[in-house]
Enzyme design. Structure first.
Site, mmCIF file in Angstrom:
data_model
loop_
_atom_site.group_PDB
_atom_site.id
_atom_site.type_symbol
_atom_site.label_atom_id
_atom_site.label_comp_id
_atom_site.label_asym_id
_atom_site.label_seq_id
_atom_site.Cartn_x
_atom_site.Cartn_y
_atom_site.Cartn_z
ATOM 1 N N SER B 322 0.805 -1.223 0.000
ATOM 2 C CA SER B 322 0.000 0.000 0.000
ATOM 3 C C SER B 322 0.835 1.268 0.000
ATOM 4 O O SER B 322 0.318 2.357 -0.236
ATOM 5 C CB SER B 322 -0.915 0.009 1.229
ATOM 6 O OG SER B 322 -1.745 -1.129 1.188
ATOM 7 N N HIS B 365 -15.436 -0.151 2.280
ATOM 8 C CA HIS B 365 -15.326 1.171 2.873
ATOM 9 C C HIS B 365 -16.471 2.094 2.487
ATOM 10 O O HIS B 365 -16.516 3.245 2.904
ATOM 11 C CB HIS B 365 -14.012 1.829 2.429
ATOM 12 C CG HIS B 365 -12.805 1.166 3.016
ATOM 13 N ND1 HIS B 365 -12.009 0.290 2.295
ATOM 14 C CD2 HIS B 365 -12.253 1.245 4.260
ATOM 15 C CE1 HIS B 365 -11.032 -0.143 3.064
ATOM 16 N NE2 HIS B 365 -11.153 0.424 4.272
ATOM 17 N N CYS B 378 -7.744 2.086 0.910
ATOM 18 C CA CYS B 378 -8.759 1.280 0.229
ATOM 19 C C CYS B 378 -8.262 0.779 -1.111
ATOM 20 O O CYS B 378 -7.849 1.560 -1.979
ATOM 21 C CB CYS B 378 -10.030 2.125 0.027
ATOM 22 S SG CYS B 378 -11.257 1.247 -0.955
#
Lengths: 363, 603
Positions: B322, B365, B378
């Site tokens: 991420s 989300h 996300c």
């Protein structure tokens, strides 16, 4: 015993040359050993004085008396050589020394005198044009016995230094082509047999190393290499007395004995070699020139054998220091440190003087 | 009558004697000629040989320069040490000597001989080191046998020492004996066999500064090697002292954080690129194997599956996970593929190219804009962004933002990482690029590989709102008390991406830490930490599926990168803990500890 005329006829020039060369030797011995314990140069001075005294005392006795008793002298020497082989203590790896109260004597050196006198006696009767078989074989047998005994000590160098004396006698007696061939074959056979059976590895190495001294610079080649470096690095004028690095820093082996000429080469240079060589040559020349100044055949043989003895040792020693002859452990007569050798050479010269001073005398 | 008796005819005999004397004269001439050759013609050669005989060159090793941290704490120094050397020239019997020495020093005779054999090209009077780091007992043993064994000598030498052992071991590096291959390199042309040189890290990087200049004593020796005088004595010059950008306390803390784990930490100043801490774990104690031999410790480390000798900060290659999302967002904004009003709905998974892709949050989300996409990391948002901009653009922006090429830190051996694109895949794997791979790369997986240092430098660029920096460890160099060199100020290169886009990413990262995002555990009250967590897949998708079938848990690598404070950034912290699980849980709190320590010390 001795009279005024004889004293007048003493060859003072020969004595002077003898002493000058000895003094040169002492100076070089000092340079090459002053940092060692033992005061070698002082001992050599002592030996010189002793030898000079012996030389003069022996002049009082007619040399023919020595020749007469030469066989007994020879036998005595053989007994001593045999005796120290059996009872002697090892000194410096060989049994070549007799230790008296404060001095050591090498009987193998004095034996040279006995051999000279004995050969002179054998050959004085010999009046033919060429060497006969009987004279050749008997003289060879006497000499070879001594050679073997000394070689067993083991001191091959001294043992082999007897051979030129015998050779000198042969030359005077006259060598036919046939005798020469026989001698050559004999030498070859002895050489091959000794190489195969008697020579120790280190002795073989000394010979093979002549051909390739660079091969093993720390082994047998080391001495030759260091000696050549010493001489070569001396250049024209040398590094200066007591300033040879090879010698002073002990790179050079046996500096004050067998390799003393390398010290001369290093410290005094080519000029020194030529000057000292010239003095030595004059000394040897004086011996050779003395040959015709004998009243009899005995004297001729003695003078010539003395000249041969000293000359051959000189050349063997010097050729050894420059790597043209195997390291034989033969000292440089008069120059090297060593009492027995010095005394022997003085006695030998004394015989020459003895003969010359009595050349005009009646028997 | 008398005359005839006395003077018999000896003329034949005399003539024979004369011939011999002529031979003697010839021999004398030959002799003189030969001496002429030796002493006049070959004089130069023999002179040189006699000089070499006489003078022995003893090399006095210089003290290696100290290495200090930014506040002067000594990280590498020198201590006295003794080594035993063999002078072959003095051996009476080499075999015998070897046997006695190996017995005396407790060495294997074969190893000793091998060692000596390695140096057989050296002159015989040159000492060959047979054992170093001698104990006092060994020194005494050798000294007491000096006369029996003149070939074995003891020499003292300065030995490198790292007072804090493992601390910053990867950064500092270690020394080992120069190898024959290195001897032939230009850089080491003045070095000798048996010298110790820096093999890794700063010891290698700054070898030329640290090494100093060796002293030389020319001493006169006698035949058996005894010194009897000195010709000249040139003192060695100590190597230059090097100050580093490292901060001792932060470095120590970083290593404590990693203790017992495998991972890497980089702490740096975003404005300048100064590295404050650089830790890699497991580490090693270089003191244990600085000698001329290959000790077991070192061989063990080389063969250890955890690769303790590797500096993971510059050589560890990891998927960014991420942490790649800020790059994606910058690309998307710059390409106008997304803007503030763009929002995607996250339902926990999405089908793209007829293949399901999951978000890390099963329930999804909900509606996600660019800030909350970074805040909550996300995946769905970035899958769709990736699909919009395509792999070529992703790769281009990744490269613009510093991935796929080394950071050019002043350490040897840095790896470049990998930014994949279709061209790369054709070249390396001879396969076409699959659209699904683009989706994986969008969240930092796939063949994408980065080093922790690249992440730190990239984070610094974000903190600087686009200004890139080159990281460095070398601050200044001191020669005999005078500063002679200093790190040049490097003005960063401004990224072509507008500052405002960076500001948006920063905002997302601030929310991640301060607004109940994934980086919440990195929060430091009043210091406005901005950060991004990451969890990198450890294995390829294929292997992962296989392991999943076997119902085995695969713990991902745990990433965190961040900076603080938000508006005037002073510190960047990037760290990875291998198999640490989620980045938010494992890495973020560690980053907080480092930021807090920095704040306590410098703020």
């Amino acid at each position: 015993m001795i009279n005024q005329t004889q004293i007048k006829d003493i060859d003072w020039i020969l004595i002077a040359l003898l002493v000058v060369n000895t003094l040169i030797g002492i100076a070089v011995i000092y340079s090459s050993s002053h940092y060692l314990p033992g005061n070698y140069y002082l001992r050599q001075v002592f030996w010189t004085l002793l030898s000079l005294a012996v030389l003069l005392v022996l002049l009082t006795v007619d040399y023919n008396i020595f020749v007469t008793y030469s066989l007994y002298l020879y036998i005595a020497c053989i007994f001593i050589l045999g005796g120290i082989l059996i009872f002697g203590k090892l000194i410096a790896g060989t049994k070549s020394w007799i230790k008296l109260e404060f001095i050591q004597i090498q009987p193998s050196e004095i034996t040279k005198i006995a051999i000279i006198l004995l050969l002179a006696r054998i050959f004085s009767e010999f009046k033919r044009k060429y060497l006969s078989n009987e004279a050749g074989i008997s003289s060879s047998a006497f000499v070879l016995l001594a050679v073997v005994l000394v070689a067993l000590q083991p001191d091959l160098g001294t043992a082999l230094s007897y051979i030129p004396i015998l050779l000198g006698a042969f030359i005077l007696a006259g060598l036919t082509r046939k005798t020469l061939v026989i001698l050559l074959i004999f030498t070859l056979v002895i050489g091959i047999v000794s190489w195969g059976f008697f020579l120790k590895d280190y002795q073989k190495d000394r010979i093979t190393t002549l051909l390739t001294p660079e091969k093993d610079p720390l082994g047998t080649g080391y001495h030759i290499l260091q000696s050549k470096i010493a001489i070569g690095s001396g250049g024209l004028f040398g590094k200066g007395y007591v300033r040879g690095t090879q010698s002073q820093l002990q790179f050079l082996p046996a500096r004050h004995t067998d390799f003393i000429f390398a010290v001369i080469g290093e410290e005094l240079g080519f000029v020194g070699v030529v000057v000292i060589g010239l003095f030595y040559f004059l000394f040897l020349a004086r011996l050779f020139w003395s040959v015709p100044q004998s009243r009899d055949r005995t004297g001729v043989y003695i003078i010539f054998m003395v000249a041969m003895m000293i000359t051959s040792q000189f050349f063997i020693n010097v050729f050894m220091t420059i790597g043209l002859f195997p390291i034989a452990g033969i000292p440089l007569p008069l120059l090297s440190y060593g009492g027995s050798s010095l005394l022997t050479n003085y006695i030998a010269v004394s015989l020459v003087l003895n003969i010359k001073m009595r050349r005009f005398v009646n028997i | 009558m008398m005359n005839s008796k006395i003077y018999e005819d000896l003329s034949l005999v005399f003539s024979r004697a004369r011939v011999v004397f002529i031979v003697v004269k010839i021999l004398f001439v030959i002799l003189i000629l030969y001496f002429w050759k030796l002493q006049i013609l070959d004089f130069q050669m023999f002179w040189q040989k006699s000089e070499a005989n006489r003078i022995r060159e003893i090399v006095v090793p210089p003290q290696r320069g100290l290495i200090r941290d930014r506040n002067g704490v000594v990280l590498a120094k020198n201590i006295a040490s003794f080594k035993a050397s063999l002078i072959r020239e003095n051996c009476k019997d080499y075999e015998e000597s070897c046997l006695r020495i190996s017995e005396l020093l407790d060495l294997e005779p074969e190893i000793l001989k091998e060692r000596v054999d390695k140096y057989r090209s050296l002159p015989l009077f040159q000492p060959i080191v047979v054992k170093d780091n001698l104990t006092y007992e060994e020194v005494a043993r050798i000294k007491s046998r000096q006369y029996e064994l003149p070939e074995l000598i003891v020499q003292s030498e300065p030995k490198r020492n790292y007072p804090f052992g493992t601390l910053a071991s990867h950064v500092l590096g270690y020394l080992q004996e120069i190898s024959p291959a290195e001897m032939e390199m230009d850089q080491y042309k003045n070095r000798r066999l048996g010298d110790l040189i820096g093999k890794t890290g700063l010891e290698k990087q700054y070898e030329d500064s640290l090494v100093g200049t060796e002293g030389k004593v020319l001493e006169i020796v006698d035949r058996i090697g005894r010194e009897i005088g000195e010709v000249s004595n040139v003192e060695p010059i100590r190597g230059n002292e090097i100050y580093l950008t490292l901060d001792f306390d932060l470095q120590k803390k970083a290593e404590e954080i990693l203790e017992g784990k495998e991972g890497a930490v980089v702490v740096m100043k975003p404005k300048t690129g100064e590295i404050l801490a650089m830790a890699s774990y497991p580490n090693f104690d270089p003191n244990k194997f600085i000698n001329r031999f290959t000790p077991e410790e070192w061989v063990d480390l080389i063969n250890s599956p955890k690769h303790p000798l590797e500096n993971r900060t510059i050589r560890g290659l990891y998927a960014p996970g991420s942490l790649f999302k800020p790059i994606m967002l910058l690309a998307g904004l710059d390409l106008r593929a997304v803007n503030d009003s763009t929002s995607f709905v996250c339902r926990g998974s999405i089908i793209i190219y007829r293949h399901p892709f999951a978000c890390w949050k099963r329930g999804g989300h909900g509606a996600v804009n660019l800030y909350s996409a970074i805040q909550h990391s996300c995946n769905i948002y970035f899958y769709q962004l990736g699909k919009r901009i395509g792999i070529e653009e992703i790769a281009r922006y990744a490269r613009v933002l510093g991935l796929g090429s080394p950071t050019h830190i002043d350490l040897p051996g840095e790896k470049a990482g990998l930014v994949p694109d279709p061209e790369w895949k054709r070249r390396v794997r001879d396969e076409p690029w699959y659209p699904g791979e683009t989706i994986s790369v969008s969240i930092g997986q796939g063949p994408l590989l980065v080093t922790p240092l690249q992440i730190a430098v990239h984070t610094a660029q974000i903190a600087n709102r686009g200004l890139s920096v080159i990281p460095y460890l070398y601050a200044s160099e001191i020669h005999e008390g005078h500063e002679i060199a200093r790190q040049q100020e490097k003005t960063g290169i401004r990224s072509p991406i507008p500052e405002v886009y960076f500001e948006k990413v920063v905002q997302g990262m601030w929310q991640s830490v301060n607004d109940r995002g994934t980086g919440a555990l990195a929060r430091v009250k009043g210091f406005d930490v901005c950060g991004k967590t990451g969890s990198a897949q450890v294995v390829s998708t294929a292997t992962a599926e296989k392991l999943a079938q076997q119902k085995r848990e695969i713990k991902t690598h745990s990433w965190f990168t961040g900076f603080a404070p938000k508006d005037k950034p002073e510190i960047v912290v990037s760290l990875i803990v291998e198999h640490g699980g989620g980045g938010g849980a494992t890495a973020a709190p560690s980053a907080r500890e480092l930021i807090e320590l920095y704040r306590a010390k410098y703020d």
